[in-house]
Design a protein around this motif. Structure first.
Motif, short mmCIF file in Angstrom:
data_model
loop_
_atom_site.label_atom_id
_atom_site.label_comp_id
_atom_site.label_asym_id
_atom_site.label_seq_id
_atom_site.Cartn_x
_atom_site.Cartn_y
_atom_site.Cartn_z
N LYS A 1 1.88 7.39 -1.71
CA LYS A 1 0.72 6.62 -1.27
C LYS A 1 1.09 5.97 0.07
O LYS A 1 1.72 4.93 0.09
CB LYS A 1 0.39 5.56 -2.32
CG LYS A 1 -0.95 4.95 -2.14
CD LYS A 1 -1.41 4.22 -3.38
CE LYS A 1 -2.85 3.84 -3.18
NZ LYS A 1 -3.21 2.58 -3.67
N GLY A 2 0.78 6.66 1.16
CA GLY A 2 1.12 6.16 2.48
C GLY A 2 2.03 7.13 3.22
O GLY A 2 2.61 8.04 2.62
N GLU A 22 0.84 -1.20 0.00
CA GLU A 22 0.00 0.00 0.00
C GLU A 22 0.88 1.26 0.00
O GLU A 22 0.64 2.19 -0.77
CB GLU A 22 -0.92 -0.01 1.24
CG GLU A 22 -1.94 1.10 1.25
CD GLU A 22 -2.91 1.07 0.08
OE1 GLU A 22 -3.33 2.16 -0.36
OE2 GLU A 22 -3.26 -0.01 -0.42
N ASP A 23 1.88 1.30 0.86
CA ASP A 23 2.75 2.47 0.98
C ASP A 23 3.86 2.39 -0.06
O ASP A 23 4.73 1.52 0.00
CB ASP A 23 3.34 2.54 2.40
CG ASP A 23 3.94 3.90 2.72
OD1 ASP A 23 4.42 4.60 1.80
OD2 ASP A 23 3.93 4.27 3.92
#
Length: 151
Positions: A138-139, A116-117
């Motif tokens: 993103k994260g 996710e990150d």
């Protein structure tokens, strides 16, 4: 998701941006590189490797899928374009959550396996040597990395 854009006028300028990123990355950081053929994904990775202190020549892992380089941190350079099946088990989690930094070319081929990150870098041709580089985080960790790179 936070985004910003950088315009570079030469491959050297693109590599300098990536080299700075290479000095900032930490174990477990994941960077995805998107862009057309010849947009500068491997060139960007060469700069990142330089920032990590990698001494070996860096080239595209097109036919091996993953190349590992030793520097301040291990660099895992992946080109997943030729993967037959998105769910093919290459043990990617061991790279993503390991001691090194993962750089993935053509990340859309393994979307469901990506952490996710991650820092998402998209390269676009503006001219023969100029590039538009879009950087999105993103994260939390990638946001921190993006802010450090931008400063």
């Amino acid at each position: 998701m936070e985004k910003w854009t950088k315009i570079t006028q030469s491959p050297d300028e693109t590599q300098k941006l990536a080299e700075k990123l290479g000095t900032l990355v930490q174990p477990g950081d994941v960077i995805t590189l998107e862009g057309d053929l010849g947009a500068g994904k491997t060139s960007f990775t060469k700069g990142l490797a330089k920032g990590l202190g990698v001494k070996r020549v860096v080239n595209s892992p097109t036919f091996t899928i993953i190349k590992e380089y030793k520097g301040r941190l291990p660099l895992y350079h992946m080109d997943v374009y030729r993967m037959e099946d998105e769910m093919e088990d290459l043990g990617l989690e061991e790279y993503f959550y390991g001691e090194g930094v993962s750089v993935i070319e053509w990340p859309s081929m393994i979307k469901s396996q990506l952490p996710e990150d991650r820092l998402i870098i998209s390269l676009f041709h503006l001219g023969e040597t100029s590039r538009k580089i879009m950087i999105a985080s993103k994260g939390n960790r990638s946001l921190e990395l993006s802010k450090e790179l931008q400063s």
